[in-house]
Motif scaffolding. Structure first.
Motif: not given
Length: 275
Positions: A72, A122-127, A152, A154
């Motif tokens: 994480r 502000e980022l998603s977990k994947g980003t 996470g 893509d």
């Protein structure tokens, strides 16, 4: 790099998370760390990366430049992606120009160009995981440690992770990567460490996963495409080098390069080679 009789626990009288761990990884080697959740995989990786110090034992010959990507990424920091990566480039010892080039390269390659001015929280977990991978690669690492790097991400970036691992190992770096998703199939030829009850053991690859090393000469102008196709087919690229002696079937005056691969195709009982 070697972990010599490493023991670790988080509290003085707490349970041992790692016990009598004695393993090593050499230049150019890839090791996949396997095991159930909670058995100590992340602890092992943090010790290898230098994030944690052993309670007993020691880590020797750790490369100077370590790329560390936790499971994480700590995104609760008041920076934009661009400012964070620029700061990490300076921490890695890059000068401003080299930092700017590295940030441009990895934000473009990982699809982060549109997020450069976005704040990390502000980022998603994947980003956020992509930012973590980018910071680890700003300076070519002698050791790359990835804790569940596929989580996470893509589909396009999941496909990119093995290519990044190949590039680090081809340059002589060592790679440790944990996996509980079964992504090990993307890393043919990788060694395997299994963690169970705090003990790390190395398992031999299954017999049906034996591989061969094949050298393929291709026109120099087509090396990038050849390497991409071989990786897409699951082959592990060991190195690419100029070939001073072009094969006789190449047109006169055509330069060539040799691509050395460890093929993912099983070797048959009759000794058949890989494609």
């Amino acid at each position: 790099m070697r972990l010599e009789d490493v023991w670790l626990r988080y509290r003085r009288r707490g349970p041992w998370v790692l016990r009598a761990t004695d393993v090593r990884v050499g230049p150019g080697e890839v090791v996949v760390v396997l095991g159930r959740n909670g058995v100590g995989k992340s602890t092992l990786l943090q010790v290898a990366a230098g994030v944690l110090r052993p309670s007993r034992g020691r880590v020797t010959d750790r490369p100077r430049h370590v790329g560390w990507v936790p499971e994480r990424f700590p995104a609760d920091q008041p920076f934009t992606v661009e400012r964070y990566l620029a700061a990490m480039g300076r921490v890695a010892g890059l000068d401003p120009l080299a930092t700017a080039r590295a940030v441009d390269h990895w934000t473009d390659r990982l699809g982060l160009a549109g997020f450069r001015r976005v704040r990390l929280p502000e980022l998603s977990k994947g980003t956020a995981q992509k930012v973590g991978l980018a910071q680890a690669m700003l300076r070519p690492p002698g050791l790359l440690v990835l804790d569940e790097p596929w989580e996470g991400l893509d589909a396009a970036t999941r496909e990119l992770v093995p290519a990044v691992i190949d590039e680090v190992s081809a340059a002589g770096g060592s790679v440790l990567v944990s996996d509980h998703r079964g992504e090990i199939a993307r890393l043919p030829g990788a060694r395997r460490w299994t963690v169970a009850d705090g003990v790390v053991t190395e398992g031999a690859p299954p017999a049906d996963e034996a591989v061969a090393v094949v050298e393929v000469a291709v026109p120099a102008a087509r090396v990038a495409g050849a390497v991409a196709r071989l990786r897409a087919e699951g082959h592990h690229i060991l190195r690419v080098r100029p070939d001073a002696s072009a094969p006789p079937d190449l047109a006169e005056g055509t330069s060539a390069a040799t691509v050395e691969i460890g093929a993912a195709e099983p070797i048959g009982p009759a000794g058949g080679g890989a494609r």
